[in-house]
Write a protein that holds these residues in place. Structure first.
Motif, short mmCIF file in Angstrom:
data_model
loop_
_atom_site.label_atom_id
_atom_site.label_comp_id
_atom_site.label_asym_id
_atom_site.label_seq_id
_atom_site.Cartn_x
_atom_site.Cartn_y
_atom_site.Cartn_z
N THR A 171 11.05 -2.07 -10.24
CA THR A 171 10.04 -3.11 -10.46
C THR A 171 10.50 -4.12 -11.50
N GLY B 45 9.42 -4.47 -1.63
CA GLY B 45 10.30 -3.83 -2.60
C GLY B 45 9.63 -2.77 -3.43
N VAL B 46 8.34 -2.97 -3.78
CA VAL B 46 7.68 -2.07 -4.71
C VAL B 46 6.37 -1.51 -4.17
N LYS C 249 6.16 1.35 -1.76
CA LYS C 249 6.65 2.62 -2.31
C LYS C 249 5.55 3.38 -3.05
N SER D 10 10.48 -2.45 7.97
CA SER D 10 9.98 -1.64 6.85
C SER D 10 9.23 -0.42 7.36
N GLY E 2 13.88 -1.08 -1.24
CA GLY E 2 13.39 -2.19 -2.05
C GLY E 2 14.45 -3.25 -2.27
N GLY F 147 14.21 -6.43 0.13
CA GLY F 147 13.94 -7.53 -0.80
C GLY F 147 14.97 -8.64 -0.65
#
Length: 509
Positions: A93, A254-255, A258, A312, A342, A346
Motif C-alpha cells: 500500500t 492493487g490493494v 486483497k 483480476s 498488486g 497495477g
C-alpha cells in the motif's frame, strides 16, 4: 525504536496530508500535488523503518503492537499490530500510493479533493491491515468505501455514477452481514468471560460450537467474497474498474481486492477452523471456477481496461485456491500472489492510463502497431503483461508455482485443472499485446502518439523494478510470510501431506 508508534505514524501521516492538501489555496494546485506526494513518501519511509524493526522469527504473532482504550464500556480498543501477512500488504500500500499520486499529476478537475481522497484511502487501507481490534477493522473496512466511491463517481468515465453506486451498495450491504457475525462473536465472548470484547487475540481463545462457527463463517464469507470478488459476487468489479480513474483502478486492484483474501486468512480461517475445513471444498471450487471464468471472459473483451479487470477475477481465483488448499506452499504462494498481483495488475492499469491520456479511448481496435510509434511504452506493457501471465524470472511465476504446487500436493486433480488456467492467461495477455502493439499502425491518429515522458517513466520504473527483483529473489518476502502461514495451519489443524515413498518391493509407505 520498537517503542515508536510505527503503525499510527504510517497511518496518520497520509491523514494529515489529506487535511493539508484540502486547506491549500485554489491558486496553489501544483504545490498541493507536491505536498500530497511528499506526505505519501514520508509514509513510505516510515514503512521501510517499520520493516527494519520487524523480526520474522519472533515467537509472538503480532509485533509493534499499540493498544489504547477507545470505548471502554463496549470493550472497543485502538489496537494495532503486524505479522508477516499484514506487513507485506501495508508495504504494498505504502509503495503504490506515491506511484498513483505521481501518475495522477494531470488530473485537472477538483485537484485538491482528488489528491486528498487518495491519501485518506491510504490511511483506511493501512488501518484495515494493521487492526487487531475487530471493531476497528470493521469500521475502517466500511470507511474505506467512501473515498473510493467519490473517486469513481466524480473522476470516472461516462457511467461513473452507476459504477460508483453499484460498488458502494454491493460492498456496504455485504459488510452488514459481517457486522452481524462480529456482534455475535462479541456476545459470545461476553457470555464466556462476563465482559464482551472485540479483541482479536481474545477471540482466538474462544471455543465456538461447530454449527455456530459455520453460520459465522458465512457472515464473514459474504463480505470478503464481494471484496475479492468471487463469482457470483463479482459483477460490480468490471464496471468499477472500467469507470474509475487510473489511480482508483490501481489502488482498487492493487490493494482493496486483497482485503477480501486477507480477511479469509486473518479472520475466517483462524476464528472458525472447523467451518473453514467444512467449507474448503466450496471455496476451492469457487476459486477454480473464477480462474477459468475470469480468463474466458477477458479473452472476448473489446475494452482493454475491462479485459484487465476480468483478469483480476482469474488471479484472485488462484489466491483463494492456494489459501484453502491448507498447505504451507499453497498459503505462502497465495500471500505472495496478493503482492505480485498488486504490482503486475497495477502496472497494467498505469499503462492503460498512459494510453488513454493520449487517445481517450480504451477500445482495443483503436490501437495497433504502437511498438513502432511508442517503443518504451510498448516495452513496459510487455514486461507488465509477462508478469501477469507468470513468466519465469518475473514476480508472478514464483507465487503461481507455489499455489499450484501446494494445491497439487493435497488435491492433485484440482492442481492439474488449475494449471490449464495458465494457458488462458497467456492467451488473453499475448493477444491483447499483439492487437495493440504489434504489426503495422492501423489507425492514423496513432502515428503522432508521444512516447513516455520523464514523469511517466518515473511512475512505471519503480513498479517494473520491483516486479523483476521479486521474480529473481522472492526469498526475503517469503521469510516474512511463512511464520504467519504456519500459525494459520496450526489453527486449522492441518499439516502438509507426507510424501508417498515407494519401497524396493513396490509397496507404498
Amino acid at each position: 525504536m520498537k517503542d515508536f508508534p510505527w503503525l499510527t505514524a504510517i497511518g496518520v501521516v497520509p491523514l494529515v496530508g489529506a487535511l493539508a492538501v484540502s486547506l491549500m489555496p485554489a491558486s496553489r494546485l501544483r504545490l498541493a500535488k507536491q505536498l500530497a506526494i511528499a506526505f505519501s513518501l514520508v509514509s513510505l519511509a516510515l514503512t521501510i523503518g517499520m520493516i527494519t524493526q520487524f523480526e520474522s522469527g519472533a515467537a509472538e504473532q503480532f509485533q509493534l503492537v499499540e493498544q489504547h482504550q477507545w470505548i471502554k464500556a463496549f470493550g472497543i480498543q485502538y489496537k494495532v499490530g503486524v505479522d508477516g501477512l499484514a506487513l507485506v500488504l501495508i508495504a504494498l500500500t505504502a509503495f503504490l500510493v506515491p506511484v498513483v499520486l505521481l501518475a495522477s499529476w494531470n488530473v485537472d478537475n477538483k485537484v485538491k479533493s482528488y489528491f486528498a481522497l487518495i491519501l485518506l484511502l491510504e490511511t483506511a487501507m493501512i488501518g484495515v491491515f494493521a487492526a487487531i481490534d475487530v471493531f476497528l477493522f470493521y469500521a475502517l473496512f466500511e470507511v474505506m468505501l467512501v473515498p473510493m466511491y467519490f473517486l469513481i463517481g466524480v473522476w470516472g468515465g461516462e457511467r461513473r455514477v452507476y459504477a460508483a453506486v453499484k460498488f458502494f451498495l454491493y460492498t456496504l450491504l455485504a459488510g452488514l452481514l459481517m457486522l452481524v457475525a462480529v456482534l455475535t462473536m462479541y456476545f459470545l465472548t461476553r457470555d464466556a468471560a462476563g465482559a464482551g470484547t472485540f479483541d482479536y487475540e481474545q477471540w482466538l481463545t474462544l471455543d465456538v460450537a461447530r454449527n455456530t462457527q459455520r453460520w459465522l463463517f458465512l457472515g464473514f464469507f459474504v463480505a470478503f467474497a464481494v471484496k475479492v470478488p468471487l463469482f457470483p459476487f463479482h459483477t460490480w468489479l468490471p464496471d468499477a474498474h472500467t469507470e474509475a480513474p487510473t489511480g482508483g483502478s490501481v489502488l482498487l486492484a492493487g490493494v482493496m481486492l486483497k482485503i477480501g483474501t486477507f480477511g479469509f486468512m486473518r479472520y475466517s480461517i483462524p476464528l472458525f477452523p472447523e467451518a473453514s475445513r467444512y467449507f474448503a471444498p466450496m471455496m476451492m471450487g469457487l476459486g477454480l471456477f473464477g480462474i477459468f471464468y475470469g480468463a474466458l471472459v477477458a479473452i472476448v473483451q473489446k475494452d482493454i481496461k475491462r479485459l484487465v479487470a476480468y483478469t483480476s477475477i482469474a488471479h484472485l481465483g488462484f489466491i483463494i485456491l492456494g489459501t484453502f488448499a491448507f498447505t504451507r506452499q499453497g498459503q505462502s504462494g497465495a500471500v505472495l500472489y496478493m503482492v505480485n498481483h498488486g504490482l503486475s495488475t497495477g502496472a497494467l492499469f498505469l499503462i492503460i492510463g498512459f494510453l488513454y491520456e493520449r487517445r481517450h479511448t480504451r477500445l482495443i481496435e483503436e490501437y495497433g502497431g504502437l511498438r513502432s510509434v511508442v517503443p518504451v511504452l510498448a516495452a513496459t506493457f510487455l514486461v507488465a503483461g509477462l508478469s501477469s501471465l507468470a513468466l519465469p524470472g518475473l514476480n508472478g511465476f514464483v507465487s503461481e508455482f507455489l499455489v499450484l504446487l501446494g494445491t497439487y500436493s493435497r488435491h492433485p486433480v484440482l492442481g492439474i485443472i488449475a494449471t490449464f488456467g495458465i494457458i488462458l492467461a497467456a492467451l488473453y495477455i499475448l493477444v491483447a499485446y499483439q492487437r495493440t502493439m504489434q504489426g503495422p499502425v492501423t489507425v492514423e491518429a496513432n502515428r503522432g502518439m508521444a512516447d513516455l515522458d520523464l514523469r511517466e517513466k518515473l511512475v512505471i520504473a519503480p513498479v517494473l523494478l520491483v516486479i523483476i527483483v521479486l521474480g529473481v529473489y522472492p526469498a526475503p518476502v517469503l521469510r516474512v510470510i511463512e511464520p504467519s502461514v504456519q500459525r494459520v495451519m496450526e489453527r486449522v489443524e492441518k499439516t502438509d501431506p507426507a510424501p508417498t515413498i515407494e519401497s524396493a518391493t513396490g509397496e507404498q509407505k
